[in-house]
Design an enzyme around this catalytic site. Structure first.
Site, short mmCIF file in Angstrom:
data_model
loop_
_atom_site.label_atom_id
_atom_site.label_comp_id
_atom_site.label_asym_id
_atom_site.label_seq_id
_atom_site.Cartn_x
_atom_site.Cartn_y
_atom_site.Cartn_z
N LYS A 1 0.87 -1.39 -0.07
CA LYS A 1 -0.02 -0.01 0.02
C LYS A 1 0.85 1.18 0.00
O LYS A 1 0.64 2.05 -0.98
CB LYS A 1 -0.92 -0.08 1.35
CG LYS A 1 -1.54 1.32 1.54
CD LYS A 1 -2.39 1.43 2.91
CE LYS A 1 -1.94 1.67 3.88
NZ LYS A 1 -1.56 3.29 4.12
N ASN A 2 1.80 1.43 0.86
CA ASN A 2 2.67 2.38 1.19
C ASN A 2 3.62 2.90 -0.12
O ASN A 2 4.13 3.91 -0.27
CB ASN A 2 3.40 2.72 2.43
CG ASN A 2 2.07 2.76 3.56
OD1 ASN A 2 1.13 3.27 3.20
ND2 ASN A 2 2.61 2.54 4.61
N CYS B 1 -5.31 8.37 8.50
CA CYS B 1 -5.72 7.85 9.91
C CYS B 1 -5.63 9.00 10.90
O CYS B 1 -4.48 9.66 10.79
CB CYS B 1 -5.09 6.71 10.24
SG CYS B 1 -5.60 5.17 9.19
N ARG C 1 0.42 14.87 12.63
CA ARG C 1 0.81 14.44 11.23
C ARG C 1 1.11 15.88 10.11
O ARG C 1 0.35 16.02 9.26
CB ARG C 1 -0.25 13.60 10.52
CG ARG C 1 -0.21 12.48 11.13
CD ARG C 1 -1.15 11.25 10.43
NE ARG C 1 -0.22 10.59 9.54
CZ ARG C 1 -0.82 9.54 8.84
NH1 ARG C 1 -1.95 9.29 8.80
NH2 ARG C 1 0.19 8.95 8.16
N ASP D 1 3.61 0.62 12.15
CA ASP D 1 2.64 0.25 11.63
C ASP D 1 2.28 -1.21 12.03
O ASP D 1 1.10 -1.82 11.84
CB ASP D 1 2.49 0.10 10.00
CG ASP D 1 2.89 1.53 9.56
OD1 ASP D 1 2.54 2.45 10.03
OD2 ASP D 1 3.17 1.67 8.20
N ARG E 1 -8.98 -0.18 3.55
CA ARG E 1 -7.90 1.04 2.75
C ARG E 1 -6.65 0.26 2.60
O ARG E 1 -5.98 0.71 1.67
CB ARG E 1 -7.89 1.97 3.48
CG ARG E 1 -9.02 3.08 3.52
CD ARG E 1 -8.70 4.59 4.40
NE ARG E 1 -7.26 4.80 4.11
CZ ARG E 1 -6.56 5.15 4.96
NH1 ARG E 1 -6.64 5.51 6.27
NH2 ARG E 1 -5.07 5.32 4.81
N1 EPU Z 1 6.32 14.63 10.44
C1 EPU Z 1 6.42 15.96 10.62
N2 EPU Z 1 6.66 16.71 9.70
C2 EPU Z 1 6.21 16.48 8.42
C3 EPU Z 1 6.26 15.00 8.07
C4 EPU Z 1 6.13 14.27 9.16
O1 EPU Z 1 6.81 16.37 11.78
O2 EPU Z 1 6.68 17.32 7.60
C5 EPU Z 1 6.04 13.68 11.38
C6 EPU Z 1 4.79 13.10 11.58
O3 EPU Z 1 3.93 13.82 12.21
C7 EPU Z 1 5.13 11.64 12.31
C8 EPU Z 1 6.46 11.37 11.93
O4 EPU Z 1 6.98 12.45 11.39
O5 EPU Z 1 4.91 11.80 13.61
C9 EPU Z 1 6.67 10.22 10.71
O6 EPU Z 1 5.83 10.92 9.62
P1 EPU Z 1 6.12 10.18 8.13
O7 EPU Z 1 6.51 11.27 7.04
O8 EPU Z 1 7.47 9.44 8.14
O9 EPU Z 1 5.04 9.49 7.83
P2 EPU Z 1 3.95 9.49 6.75
O10 EPU Z 1 4.41 9.68 5.36
O11 EPU Z 1 2.85 10.38 7.01
C10 EPU Z 1 3.93 6.99 5.96
C11 EPU Z 1 2.85 5.96 6.06
C12 EPU Z 1 2.65 5.63 7.35
C13 EPU Z 1 3.75 5.12 8.29
C14 EPU Z 1 4.80 6.09 8.22
C15 EPU Z 1 6.04 5.68 9.05
C16 EPU Z 1 2.10 6.43 3.82
C17 EPU Z 1 1.00 6.84 3.08
N3 EPU Z 1 1.83 6.51 5.00
O12 EPU Z 1 3.29 8.02 6.84
O13 EPU Z 1 1.50 4.27 7.30
O14 EPU Z 1 3.27 4.79 9.70
O15 EPU Z 1 5.17 6.46 7.13
O16 EPU Z 1 6.62 4.64 8.50
O17 EPU Z 1 3.14 5.98 3.25
C18 EPU Z 1 -0.33 2.94 7.66
O18 EPU Z 1 0.13 2.45 6.78
O19 EPU Z 1 -0.77 2.49 8.49
C19 EPU Z 1 0.46 4.44 7.89
C20 EPU Z 1 0.05 5.22 8.86
#
Ligand code: EPU
Length: 417
Positions: free
Chosen positions: A22-23, A116, A121, A304, A396
């Site tokens: 998915k990701n 979610c 975030r 995750d 999802r």
């Molecule tokens: N963060 C910031 N600022 C930013 C971006 C991130 O402070 O500009 C913080 C976030 O708030 C969070 C942490 O950094 O506390 C991690 O965020 P990251 O950007 O790494 O995660 P993401 O890209 O929002 C993806 C996956 C998530 C998974 C995380 C960590 C997707 C669509 N989502 O999220 O997947 O938990 O990386 O591996 O790729 C899931 O599949 O259930 C899921 C939530």
């Protein structure tokens, strides 16, 4: 609305084949619009997040053809339009259209992404990256406009190794002038998968999978064929399930190295795993030892997987601990597990699971995707009937979850309510 009714207690045996990640696919689909020609992506999971991104493509007049397990995306007639929140709020990954459209058209206007509710975030690191490349960002009533006369390569240090920011900056930088370096980049396998797609399209990206990614801008990207990697979180979820109630349950089509942090934790608990080149066979054991887990960026223990792991830890003899370091609010499954008979306490960012306890079915709510996966595992482990509402969250991210579980002997049914 749908509800999942699970009659627990059946041991599971047979094979569960893992789908595309998915990701990964949620970034590959927006990335495809950077091409001037047709892009074919195979091993695409049939999940609602994929469908939501295809709706955005169609809204932008991108031609999308879906065949079995593959997507053919042709952006040659794409129109540049503001993407409204009815599309973006369905999932987090809609924000990859920011980097991709900025990269291709030097302008994007779109509403805030959804996803979610597991913490604040913010997207400040994505925006900081776009600004470093020369873009200006304005936000009016939660509609972002990011635009630049010209995008120029830059050195960008990420304060946190964010998956989303790393991918979004890569998308914006592939067609920029000059060289971009992302320092403290995220190292998740999904990032390597996205970089490989872009390189197949003609981009010049080196170092994906390390904390230092170098992107040399090119003039144009073209046709390519690409495969989505297996979903390491789906794989981990079913391996955990096998450790709870498996009887030689085989999880196939996986890259075991991607879930090493999980498998070594399971081995520490006393779970016996037969790990092959592209599969793991797992059975439920006895006298599991308690463990301490701390979620980290890859290759650490994936956030995750902490929610799916929690019901398994109720089988351990003693106190296990899970410390969540990535998100502020990823313990919403705990009250429901406690209603099912678990003894779990949450303090600050740590849950303490006191075992062993027996789980009994009851009515519970999937508050987010992985909380839902955790409740599915708990329901299958429990005696009696578990009814999970808000199942849409689970659909999802887990392709054919009901069919896959029925195929290995589980007793469950998805009902309309
Ligand atoms: N963060 C910031 N600022 C930013 C971006 C991130 O402070 O500009 C913080 C976030 O708030 C969070 C942490 O950094 O506390 C991690 O965020 P990251 O950007 O790494 O995660 P993401 O890209 O929002 C993806 C996956 C998530 C998974 C995380 C960590 C997707 C669509 N989502 O999220 O997947 O938990 O990386 O591996 O790729 C899931 O599949 O259930 C899921 C939530």
């Amino acid at each position: 609305m749908k509800m999942l009714e699970i009659k627990g207690g059946n041991p599971l045996s047979g094979t569960i084949r893992i789908s595309g990640a998915k990701n990964s696919v949620v970034a590959l689909i927006p990335a495809a619009i950077l091409s001037s020609e047709e892009v074919t992506i195979c091993n695409v999971p049939d999940i609602t997040d994929t469908a939501a991104l295809c709706e955005i493509l169609e809204f932008l007049n991108v031609d999308v053809k879906r065949a079995t397990e593959s997507l053919v995306i042709n952006p040659s007639k794409m129109e540049i339009k503001e993407i409204p929140s009815i599309y973006t709020k369905k999932l987090r990954a809609s924000y990859y259209f920011m980097g991709a459209m900025l990269g291709k058209y030097k302008k994007v206007t779109m509403a805030l992404p959804g996803g979610c509710s597991i913490g604040a975030r913010p997207i400040n690191l994505h925006l900081k990256g776009f600004e470093a490349l020369g873009a200006t960002v304005t936000n009016k009533d939660n509609i972002y406009t990011v635009e630049a006369k010209e995008l120029k390569g830059a050195n960008i240090y990420l304060d946190f190794a964010s998956v989303g920011a790393t991918i979004n900056i890569m998308l914006a930088a592939v067609l920029a002038k000059g060289t971009t370096i992302i320092d403290n980049a995220a190292k998740e396998p999904e990032i390597v998968n996205v970089a490989t797609l872009l390189n197949n399209m003609g981009a010049k990206i080196r170092g994906a999978g390390t904390s230092n990614i170098e992107i040399t801008g090119v003039e144009r990207l073209g046709k390519c064929f690409h495969e989505v990697i297996p979903d390491r979180i789906e794989a981990g979820t079913y391996v955990i399930l096998g450790a709870a109630i498996g009887n030689n349950l085989k999880i196939s089509n996986i890259i075991p190295e991607h879930i090493e942090a999980l498998t070594s934790k399971l081995e520490e608990m006393g779970v016996f795993l037969d790990i092959g080149a592209d599969y793991i066979i797992v059975s439920s054991g006895k006298d599991y030892k308690p463990v301490n887990v701390k979620t980290q960026t890859y290759p650490g223990f994936a956030t995750d997987l902490q929610q799916p792991l929690t019901p398994l830890l109720t089988m351990c003899n003693g106190r296990s601990k899970i410390e969540e370091t990535i998100y502020e609010n990823r313990f919403m499954h705990i009250p429901y597990l406690n209603q099912m008979g678990a003894d779990i306490r949450v303090k600050n960012q740590t849950s303490t699971i006191i075992g062993p306890t027996k789980l009994t079915g009851t009515d519970v709510v999937a508050t987010d995707l992985r909380a839902g996966a955790s409740l599915v595992i708990a329901g299958l482990m429990a005696s009696g009937t578990t009814r999970i509402t808000n199942v849409e969250h689970i659909l999802r991210g887990y392709e054919n979850i009901v069919e896959k579980l029925l195929g290995v002997g589980a007793n469950l049914e998805l009902k309309d309510i």
